[in-house]
Design an enzyme around this catalytic site. Structure first.
Site, PDB file in Angstrom:
ATOM      1  N   HIS A 262      -2.799 -20.744 -21.695  1.00  0.00           N
ATOM      2  CA  HIS A 262      -1.825 -20.163 -20.754  1.00  0.00           C
ATOM      3  C   HIS A 262      -0.917 -19.099 -21.378  1.00  0.00           C
ATOM      4  CE1 HIS A 262      -3.273 -22.884 -17.803  1.00  0.00           C
ATOM      5  NE2 HIS A 262      -2.528 -23.932 -18.089  1.00  0.00           N
ATOM      6  N   HIS A 336       0.776 -22.058 -11.391  1.00  0.00           N
ATOM      7  CA  HIS A 336       0.513 -23.420 -11.854  1.00  0.00           C
ATOM      8  C   HIS A 336       1.340 -24.457 -11.099  1.00  0.00           C
ATOM      9  CE1 HIS A 336      -0.795 -26.478 -14.646  1.00  0.00           C
ATOM     10  NE2 HIS A 336      -1.389 -25.589 -15.420  1.00  0.00           N
ATOM     11  N   GLN A 442      -9.120 -23.626 -10.943  1.00  0.00           N
ATOM     12  CA  GLN A 442      -9.015 -24.771 -11.849  1.00  0.00           C
ATOM     13  C   GLN A 442      -8.415 -25.922 -11.045  1.00  0.00           C
ATOM     14  OE1 GLN A 442      -9.967 -24.553 -15.074  1.00  0.00           O
ATOM     15  NE2 GLN A 442      -9.315 -26.546 -15.857  1.00  0.00           N
ATOM     16  N   GLU A 470      -5.466 -23.823  -9.375  1.00  0.00           N
ATOM     17  CA  GLU A 470      -5.075 -22.585 -10.060  1.00  0.00           C
ATOM     18  C   GLU A 470      -6.153 -21.521  -9.864  1.00  0.00           C
ATOM     19  OE1 GLU A 470      -4.084 -23.874 -14.231  1.00  0.00           O
ATOM     20  OE2 GLU A 470      -4.335 -25.802 -13.254  1.00  0.00           O
TER      21      GLU A 470
HETATM   22  C1  BGC Z   1      -5.187 -26.988 -17.861  1.00  0.00           C
HETATM   23  C2  BGC Z   1      -4.914 -28.355 -18.402  1.00  0.00           C
HETATM   24  C3  BGC Z   1      -3.523 -28.391 -18.923  1.00  0.00           C
HETATM   25  C4  BGC Z   1      -2.590 -28.034 -17.795  1.00  0.00           C
HETATM   26  C5  BGC Z   1      -1.154 -27.994 -18.222  1.00  0.00           C
HETATM   27  C6  BGC Z   1      -4.224 -26.710 -16.772  1.00  0.00           C
HETATM   28  O1  BGC Z   1      -4.437 -25.423 -16.288  1.00  0.00           O
HETATM   29  O2  BGC Z   1      -6.514 -26.871 -17.409  1.00  0.00           O
HETATM   30  O3  BGC Z   1      -5.833 -28.694 -19.398  1.00  0.00           O
HETATM   31  O4  BGC Z   1      -3.209 -29.633 -19.418  1.00  0.00           O
HETATM   32  O5  BGC Z   1      -2.928 -26.778 -17.299  1.00  0.00           O
HETATM   33  O6  BGC Z   1      -0.987 -27.228 -19.313  1.00  0.00           O
END
Ligand code: BGC
Length: 505
Positions: A262, A336, A442, A470
């Site tokens: 991220h 997110h 996601q 996401e």
């Molecule tokens: C990821 C996870 C992660 C979460 C928080 C998601 O986009 O795929 O693996 O734990 O974000 O960081």
């Protein structure tokens, strides 16, 4: 000190109101909006129609009881957090032309209540059209107030409100924008361009916030798993925290085991964005902009990013992303937000039913890096082509901790704005539809939530308390040439539109 309503016996009480000082603040309207502002004739709004002692809203951060024992009004007057500024406001049955952008711009604490019958009079007064109407409005207002609370005018159909949300430890101020459109309220702050709240009704009309997060800025400044955040420059993982572009290798911070996640240590979720209200026919809208300098978090090129949040009339949060660069660089932006359609509840999301418009997904290794394969979902617990309770097969998914944390390959291929997923909470009847122009989504079921974070209203976030959808390009695309490319070239423009729309059943 409480500000009492004027009575017939003492109709002049308002004049003694100490809060009459300096109500008008600097404009936040765009030049076009300003041109339409009816108050240009008489720019000083008459705030007498605004009741500053309105009820406080549950979970509304600006209405938190101040720890030092002052009312929100007093806090505002002393320049401390708590004052809001209505940037624009319009009500049901009134066109934007008549009452439109820029009508409000009154400083006031949140959730203000108007004098019965008073808000209409306020508009007449502002426009300076008729003293008779003004007096009539006041009398009707007082009369209405005396008779019953039923004369309360309709809440604004659309409004855009700005408030101070606090400061970072280095003193940088953070603003919160509250976008209201009908029965949808979206709050987004300039720190991390984070969506802090989405309030929508359930099937019986009861409104509640359907997102995870915190009641105050302080919560967001501590460690948390990207609640509501705008993530970038590259959402999800880049294996080994490095990639090659041209002949050069770029190294990133490894903030997730050996990988970059991220955007790195200080991704777009941890910077303060510049905000400006924008005019949109669809509803109240705020554009957040940020220039990510060349080399930031190891990425090449200056990247200019804007993310526009709009609360649309069909009860949707629309997010439009635009980015340009002066050097080739990977870009993969996402939001997110963690949803729990049950609202502010201790119940997890395993009974929500989910449908994803995807026949394939990208399988991952033990560290959540895609293997490169596009595998069919059919016959596996990954299959959400038909609405299925999230919890039904979650234990079969595996992973450590168990749960969904996978990228789905959308049928649309990211070629058009198309439905990506639909979630339904049978308990409250709330439905979330997600549409996007991205090729992937996601689906993450909050597997890493482990009870160590206490969020809004003191709710402890345990495993699967929320889920994320996401919108994105596929994870680790920089290492998989067969995946849609995430490389943005100078002269090209990155664009994404993602919509979270709410319905009930
Ligand atoms: C990821 C996870 C992660 C979460 C928080 C998601 O986009 O795929 O693996 O734990 O974000 O960081």
């Amino acid at each position: 000190m409480r500000y009492e309503k004027p009575t017939r016996a003492n109709p002049t009480m308002r004049r003694k109101d100490p809060r009459r000082v300096n109500r008008v603040t600097k404009t936040h309207l765009s030049p076009t909006m300003r041109r339409k502002d009816p108050r240009r004739v008489n720019p000083a709004p008459r705030e007498w129609a605004v009741d500053f002692e309105g009820p406080t809203a549950h979970h509304d951060p600006c209405c938190q009881k101040p720890p030092w024992g002052l009312s929100p009004v007093r806090r505002g007057l002393t320049g401390l957090p708590g004052f809001v500024e209505v940037v624009s406001e319009s009500r049901a049955g009134e066109t934007d032309e008549a009452s439109g952008p820029g009508l409000g711009r009154i400083r006031r604490p949140c959730e203000p209540r108007r004098w019965p019958g008073g808000s209409r009079a306020m508009e007449h007064g502002r426009r300076g059209r008729s003293a008779i109407l003004l007096l009539l409005g006041v009398s009707l207002g007082l009369l209405g107030g005396g008779i019953a609370g039923a004369a309360e005018p309709a809440a604004p159909t659309r409004s855009l409100t700005k408030m101070n949300y606090g400061k970072l430890p280095d003193g940088t101020p953070v603003e919160l924008y509250i976008l209201r459109n009908g029965d949808l309220t979206v709050s987004v702050m300039t720190y991390g361009a984070i969506v802090t709240k989405i309030v929508v009704p359930d099937r019986s009309g009861k409104p509640d916030d359907v997102t995870l997060g915190f009641d105050t800025l302080e919560g967001y400044l501590g460690p948390h798993p990207y609640f509501g955040a705008t993530v970038g420059r590259v959402a999800n993982r880049i294996a080994g925290a490095r990639f090659t572009l041209g002949n050069r290798e770029y190294r990133l911070a490894a903030n997730n085991g050996p990988h970059s996640l991220h955007g790195g240590l200080k991704g777009f979720d941890k910077v303060v964005w510049k905000a400006e209200p924008v005019e949109s026919d669809e509803g109240p809208s705020v554009r957040m902009s940020y220039r990510s300098p060349d080399g930031e978090e190891g990425y090449p090129g200056n990247l200019d990013v804007s993310v526009t949040f709009t609360a649309t009339s069909d009860r949707a949060l629309r997010i439009d992303y635009v980015a340009t660069t002066d050097q080739s660089t990977p870009v993969n932006l996402s939001n997110h937000t963690y949803f729990n359609l049950g609202g502010q509840t201790t119940k997890n999301i395993l009974e929500h039913e989910l449908m994803i418009e995807a026949d394939r997904y990208t399988p991952v290794d033990a560290t959540l890096i895609p293997t490169g394969e596009l595998a069919p979902v059919a016959g596996t617990p990954m299959d959400f082509t038909r609405p299925t309770p999230i919890g039904q097969r979650i234990e079969e998914v595996g992973g450590e901790p168990t749960g969904y944390d996978h990228n789905y390959v959308l049928r649309s291929g990211g070629k058009t704005l198309a439905l990506a997923a639909r979630a339904f909470d049978p308990a409250t009847g709330r439905i979330l539809e997600m549409l996007t122009t991205e090729p992937g989504v996601q689906f993450y079921t909050g597997n890493f939530l482990d009870g160590t974070i206490t969020g809004k209203g003191g709710i402890v976030y345990r495993k699967h308390h929320g889920f994320c959808l996401e919108a994105q390009h596929f994870p680790d695309s920089v290492h998989h040439p067969q995946f849609p490319s995430v490389i943005l070239e100078p002269g090209s423009t990155y664009r994404q539109t993602t919509i979270y729309r709410f319905l009930t059943r």
